[in-house]
Enzyme design. Structure first.
Site, PDB file in Angstrom:
ATOM      1  N   PRO A 264      -5.907 -58.247 -15.108  1.00  0.00           N
ATOM      2  CA  PRO A 264      -6.374 -59.472 -14.484  1.00  0.00           C
ATOM      3  C   PRO A 264      -5.262 -60.478 -14.189  1.00  0.00           C
ATOM      4  O   PRO A 264      -4.522 -60.812 -15.193  1.00  0.00           O
ATOM      5  CB  PRO A 264      -7.166 -60.083 -15.487  1.00  0.00           C
ATOM      6  CG  PRO A 264      -6.846 -59.710 -16.920  1.00  0.00           C
ATOM      7  CD  PRO A 264      -6.108 -58.242 -16.625  1.00  0.00           C
ATOM      8  N   ASP A 434       0.031 -61.982 -15.669  1.00  0.00           N
ATOM      9  CA  ASP A 434      -0.931 -61.419 -16.509  1.00  0.00           C
ATOM     10  C   ASP A 434      -1.673 -62.501 -17.251  1.00  0.00           C
ATOM     11  O   ASP A 434      -1.198 -63.238 -17.955  1.00  0.00           O
ATOM     12  CB  ASP A 434      -0.370 -60.444 -17.563  1.00  0.00           C
ATOM     13  CG  ASP A 434      -1.583 -59.565 -18.533  1.00  0.00           C
ATOM     14  OD1 ASP A 434      -2.474 -60.049 -18.377  1.00  0.00           O
ATOM     15  OD2 ASP A 434      -1.125 -58.612 -19.013  1.00  0.00           O
ATOM     16  N   HIS A 435      -3.056 -62.806 -16.522  1.00  0.00           N
ATOM     17  CA  HIS A 435      -3.725 -63.853 -16.955  1.00  0.00           C
ATOM     18  C   HIS A 435      -4.132 -63.665 -18.578  1.00  0.00           C
ATOM     19  O   HIS A 435      -4.736 -64.735 -19.221  1.00  0.00           O
ATOM     20  CB  HIS A 435      -5.009 -64.239 -16.012  1.00  0.00           C
ATOM     21  CG  HIS A 435      -5.526 -65.529 -15.928  1.00  0.00           C
ATOM     22  ND1 HIS A 435      -5.269 -66.492 -17.067  1.00  0.00           N
ATOM     23  CD2 HIS A 435      -5.780 -66.447 -14.900  1.00  0.00           C
ATOM     24  CE1 HIS A 435      -5.576 -67.565 -16.800  1.00  0.00           C
ATOM     25  NE2 HIS A 435      -6.167 -67.627 -15.346  1.00  0.00           N
ATOM     26  N   ARG A 436      -4.274 -62.593 -19.219  1.00  0.00           N
ATOM     27  CA  ARG A 436      -4.329 -62.473 -20.435  1.00  0.00           C
ATOM     28  C   ARG A 436      -3.740 -63.237 -21.504  1.00  0.00           C
ATOM     29  O   ARG A 436      -4.182 -63.564 -22.459  1.00  0.00           O
ATOM     30  CB  ARG A 436      -4.468 -61.007 -20.853  1.00  0.00           C
ATOM     31  CG  ARG A 436      -5.581 -60.159 -20.161  1.00  0.00           C
ATOM     32  CD  ARG A 436      -5.410 -58.666 -20.442  1.00  0.00           C
ATOM     33  NE  ARG A 436      -4.116 -58.138 -20.057  1.00  0.00           N
ATOM     34  CZ  ARG A 436      -3.951 -56.856 -20.099  1.00  0.00           C
ATOM     35  NH1 ARG A 436      -4.756 -56.145 -20.983  1.00  0.00           N
ATOM     36  NH2 ARG A 436      -2.517 -56.355 -20.009  1.00  0.00           N
ATOM     37  N   ILE A 437      -2.393 -63.400 -21.143  1.00  0.00           N
ATOM     38  CA  ILE A 437      -1.501 -63.984 -21.995  1.00  0.00           C
ATOM     39  C   ILE A 437      -0.494 -65.214 -21.382  1.00  0.00           C
ATOM     40  O   ILE A 437      -0.122 -66.022 -22.197  1.00  0.00           O
ATOM     41  CB  ILE A 437      -0.245 -62.869 -22.401  1.00  0.00           C
ATOM     42  CG1 ILE A 437       0.479 -62.516 -21.179  1.00  0.00           C
ATOM     43  CG2 ILE A 437      -0.814 -61.777 -23.192  1.00  0.00           C
ATOM     44  CD1 ILE A 437       1.510 -61.592 -21.453  1.00  0.00           C
TER      45      ILE A 437
END
Length: 462
Positions: A264, A434-437
């Site tokens: 994502p 990376d929108h996870r981090i």
């Protein structure tokens, strides 16, 4: 005295269940049997297709440096292998004779598969050649395509096993007190329709429940050929066109790009004034400094202050703060794309960084990069400004947290706080993350720091 005559503790552990006289006889006999069996074994060693990168699954033989029958010494280059990123010489770990080449020039083999056979003496060459011939696929088997098995017949169990009826049919069955389980449905997959219920109850079907006219009897007895399903394969090429297979590098790039779709991502753009940067570049350009090195240095300095942008998430459960800032820079080469890595870019001065970059580009274009020189990046920079591109979005490489896309610097009319207009050079920087981090505030703060470094570039030359 008997205890003193025992040889050592190792003998005690070996012969703890034997008499004190047996250990010496057993210890002297065992090596003789081992040496005897070893001397009659033929030493045929396999040269394997090496894994030259973490993403490599197969390799292509560019050329064999040595020929069959050549004597090799440990460390000699034997074959040139094309990996997904570079061409590399493969060395032998043993002395011996190259008895047989299993995979010829231009052919591919999976990682770990034998590509050649090595023996110790000329007497073993014939045996190695026989082994190579046995492992090679027969021409008849290769030329005869396997006949695909017929599709399995559709079993009766594929149809519904219980009575299925439309809601209106159930309502009519209850109204006319008809057991719906005894009605043979005429709808799809035996579904009971309102017309079926009315027919079972002996009632003339109403207009609203009249089924469409039935097909004529001849059509029913002689079913028409089934309608062809839409083709799932790719359409046939346009006449006059040609189909070209992916190279090993193009296949690797395609695989990585598809893999990146599972991450994502989000994108943030930021305008940066470049008048001071342009002035610095004109000053240091005669000394061999490139714009790519300047941008990489500025990005590395900003990453020092924002380590989360230099982080990565590879398993979807944890993210790693990388201790080194290794800036990978996208380079287009003949037949593909590669990202040479400027390792520890924050610790090198601008002039040494430029020299290192030129060396990496030359090695990349000659396909001589070592694996650690293209797969160790923690942040990627892609610059299309030299082509006049003002803005673009870059695809996040797998295993990294962010990639920066840099456009061209162009004169732009700006309105100052005092209401006066001025013309300044501006470039647009877009970062994919990376929108996870990495979150929006993290990326915005990083871009602000990067902009300040570019607009006041004196620190880049320190």
């Amino acid at each position: 005295m008997k205890m003193a005559s025992l040889p050592n503790s190792q003998t005690l552990s070996f012969s703890s269940s034997l008499s004190t006289l047996l250990p010496c006889r057993r210890l002297t006999a065992f090596p003789r049997r081992r040496l005897s069996s070893f001397s009659v074994e033929a030493k045929i060693r396999e040269i394997f297709m090496p894994a030259l990168s973490s993403t490599m699954t197969e390799g292509k033989i560019v050329s064999w440096i040595k020929s069959e029958g050549d004597t090799l010494s440990k460390g000699d280059s034997v074959v040139v292998v094309e990996s997904d990123k570079a061409d590399m010489d493969v060395e032998t770990f043993y002395d011996g004779i190259l008895a047989a080449i299993v995979v010829a020039d231009g052919e591919t083999a999976p990682v770990g598969a034998p590509i050649g056979l090595l023996v110790d003496s000329p007497e073993e060459v014939a045996e190695a050649k026989a082994k190579a011939a046995k492992s090679a696929p027969s021409p008849a088997a290769a030329s005869t395509p396997a006949t695909p098995p017929p599709p399995p017949a559709k079993s009766v169990s594929d149809a519904p096993t219980k009575t299925v009826a439309t809601p209106q049919a159930k309502k009519l069955a209850k109204q006319h007190k008809v057991d719906i389980a005894t009605i043979a449905g005429t709808g799809p997959f035996g579904r009971v329709t309102p017309a079926d219920v009315e027919a079972a109850a002996g009632i003339a079907p109403s207009k609203s429940n009249v089924a469409p006219p039935a097909s004529p009897a001849p059509v029913a007895t002689t079913p028409a050929p089934p309608k062809a399903a839409p083709a799932t394969s790719s359409p046939s090429p346009i006449p006059g066109s040609s189909v070209v297979a992916f190279t090993t590098m193009q296949s690797a790039v395609a695989k990585n790009m598809v893999e990146s779709l599972s991450v994502p991502t989000f994108r943030v753009g930021y305008p940066v004034t470049t008048d001071a940067l342009d002035a610095l570049y004109e000053k240091v350009k005669p000394k061999g400094v490139t714009m790519t090195a300047i941008l990489a240095k500025a990005a590395a300095m900003a990453l020092v202050q924002h380590p989360v942008v230099n982080a990565s998430c590879k398993d979807g459960k944890n993210f790693v703060y990388n201790s080194n800032i290794n800036v990978a820079v996208a380079v287009a080469i003949n037949g593909g794309l590669i990202t040479p890595v400027l390792q520890d870019a924050d610790k090198l001065d601008l002039y040494l960084l430029s020299q290192k970059w030129k060396e990496l580009v030359n090695k990349a274009r000659s396909k001589q990069l070592q694996p650690h020189e293209y797969n160790s990046g923690t942040f990627t920079l892609s610059n299309l400004g030299m082509f006049g591109v003002d803005r673009f979005d870059a695809i996040l490489p797998p295993g990294q947290g962010a990639i920066m896309a840099v456009g061209a610097s162009k004169p732009t009319v700006l309105a100052g706080a005092d209401g006066f207009f001025s013309v300044k050079n501006k470039m647009l920087v877009n970062v994919t993350a990376d929108h996870r981090i990495i979150y929006g505030a993290d990326l915005a703060a990083f871009l602000q720091t990067f902009s300040k470094i570019i607009e006041n570039p004196e620190s880049l030359t320190l």
